[in-house]
Design an enzyme around this catalytic site. Structure first.
Site, PDB file in Angstrom:
ATOM      1  N   GLY A  98     -25.747 -26.108   9.028  1.00 11.43           N
ATOM      2  CA  GLY A  98     -24.586 -26.927   9.076  1.00 11.43           C
ATOM      3  C   GLY A  98     -24.083 -27.425  10.083  1.00 11.43           C
ATOM      4  O   GLY A  98     -23.579 -28.339  10.120  1.00 11.43           O
ATOM      5  N   CYS A  99     -24.255 -26.680  11.471  1.00 13.13           N
ATOM      6  CA  CYS A  99     -23.918 -27.230  12.570  1.00 13.13           C
ATOM      7  C   CYS A  99     -24.765 -28.287  13.128  1.00 13.13           C
ATOM      8  O   CYS A  99     -24.092 -29.310  13.591  1.00 13.13           O
ATOM      9  CB  CYS A  99     -23.923 -26.041  13.830  1.00 13.13           C
ATOM     10  N   THR A 100     -25.963 -28.317  12.699  1.00 18.43           N
ATOM     11  CA  THR A 100     -26.912 -29.404  13.176  1.00 18.43           C
ATOM     12  C   THR A 100     -26.364 -30.709  12.207  1.00 18.43           C
ATOM     13  O   THR A 100     -26.693 -31.845  12.996  1.00 18.43           O
ATOM     14  CB  THR A 100     -28.203 -29.016  12.906  1.00 18.43           C
ATOM     15  N   ALA A 103     -23.385 -32.004  13.820  1.00 19.60           N
ATOM     16  CA  ALA A 103     -23.685 -32.627  15.261  1.00 19.60           C
ATOM     17  C   ALA A 103     -24.353 -34.173  15.038  1.00 19.60           C
ATOM     18  O   ALA A 103     -24.029 -35.129  15.815  1.00 19.60           O
ATOM     19  CB  ALA A 103     -24.313 -31.718  16.126  1.00 19.60           C
TER      20      ALA A 103
END
Length: 314
Positions: A98-100, A103
């Site tokens: 999710g963070c990838t 970003a």
């Protein structure tokens, strides 16, 4: 003689045991820790809930964080160094799916999102090493901020109990006004910034002049200046100076025809003169010697050739 025994006085009730010192110490520590936690969120001031539209005093706000490159910075410094303000998007843990995604969405739209002068930074509790690996692997064009104690994260309202980070976005302008603060998924956090800086509006305003003209026609039914100029362009040649009722285009056409006729006549003269040289002198030229006649014919050929090379005067 009988001796009377004295009755023993009733024993006094035992005093209650004193409170345990351990509990007291823990209570004091808990209170002290709570107060420290409140003050650390905003330097020396108690933590407050940040809302869109708030004006913040950035002096000491959120404490000090570290960039993925190891530089110590504050939110105030980042805002001061920006052109318009700062966008902080928070994420729970670097290099997770999710963070990838989040970003990379900010990466792919970096040019549009920074067009109005905002500086973008990712913010998490990750270490500089983890964030550097994340930034390098995903080729992120912006810096990543490391806040292991979640001081800045808590100050902007993105700390999740007991020790997590809420995914979201926080935007503050150059004057310290909070433009947006919102939790949300990867795409939602990007959309908040897009709407804020008017990316959609800018795209809409970038329509071609042709589209704008068509819209104006449909709305007002009026002819615009661009339309008038376009419609008048083919008429420009027709409006040029004329001779009587004849246009300049007609004159040019007539002159070209005359020039073609003159050229044809000269070419005929050259052919005729060449034939004279081949055949001999005309019967009417018998009064001259053969050589003189040939010289005259040669002069005629040269003169005709010169006319062809130099062009015929109109």
């Amino acid at each position: 003689m009988v001796q009377l025994r004295k009755r023993k006085a009733a024993a006094e009730p035992a005093a209650p045991p004193p409170p345990k010192k351990v509990n007291s110490v823990r209570s004091v520590k808990s209170t002290t820790s709570s107060k420290k936690g409140e003050s650390s969120n905003n330097g020396s001031a108690p933590a407050i809930k940040v809302s869109t539209g708030d004006s913040l005093n950035l002096e000491g706000f959120g404490g000090e964080v570290e960039t993925n490159e190891g530089e110590k910075v504050t939110l105030k410094k980042l805002v001061d160094e920006s052109k318009t303000g700062v966008v902080l998007f928070t994420y729970p843990k670097a290099s997770t799916p999710g963070c990838t995604t989040q970003a990379c969405l900010f990466r792919d739209q970096f040019t549009d999102l920074t067009a109005t002068g905002f500086s973008i930074f990712g913010l998490s509790r990750d270490s500089p090493k983890s964030n550097t690996t994340f930034k390098t692997k995903q080729k992120l064009p912006y810096g990543l901020l490391c806040d292991p104690k979640a001081i800045l994260i808590a100050a902007i309202g993105m700390k999740k109990a007991p020790s997590g980070t809420t995914r979201g976005v926080f935007v503050i302008n150059k004057e310290g006004k909070v433009e947006a603060v919102s939790p949300g998924g990867p795409a939602a956090t990007v959309e908040v910034v897009r709407k804020l800086i008017g990316v959609e509006k800018a795209i809409e305003e970038g329509k071609t002049n042709g589209q704008a003209v068509e819209q104006a026609k449909a709305t007002n039914g009026d002819v615009t200046m661009a339309d008038a100029t376009k419609d008048d362009a083919p008429k420009a040649d027709e409006a040029k100076p004329t001779h009587g009722d004849v246009t300049l285009a007609d004159i040019n056409k007539d002159n070209q025809a005359k020039s073609d006729m003159a050229t044809a006549e000269v070419a005929a003269e050259v052919a005729d003169s060449a034939q004279k040289l081949d055949v001999g002198v005309e019967p009417g030229a018998a009064t001259a010697t053969g050589n003189e006649a040939k010289a005259e014919v040669a002069a005629e050929v040269a003169d005709s050739a010169q006319k062809l090379d130099g062009g015929v005067q109109a």
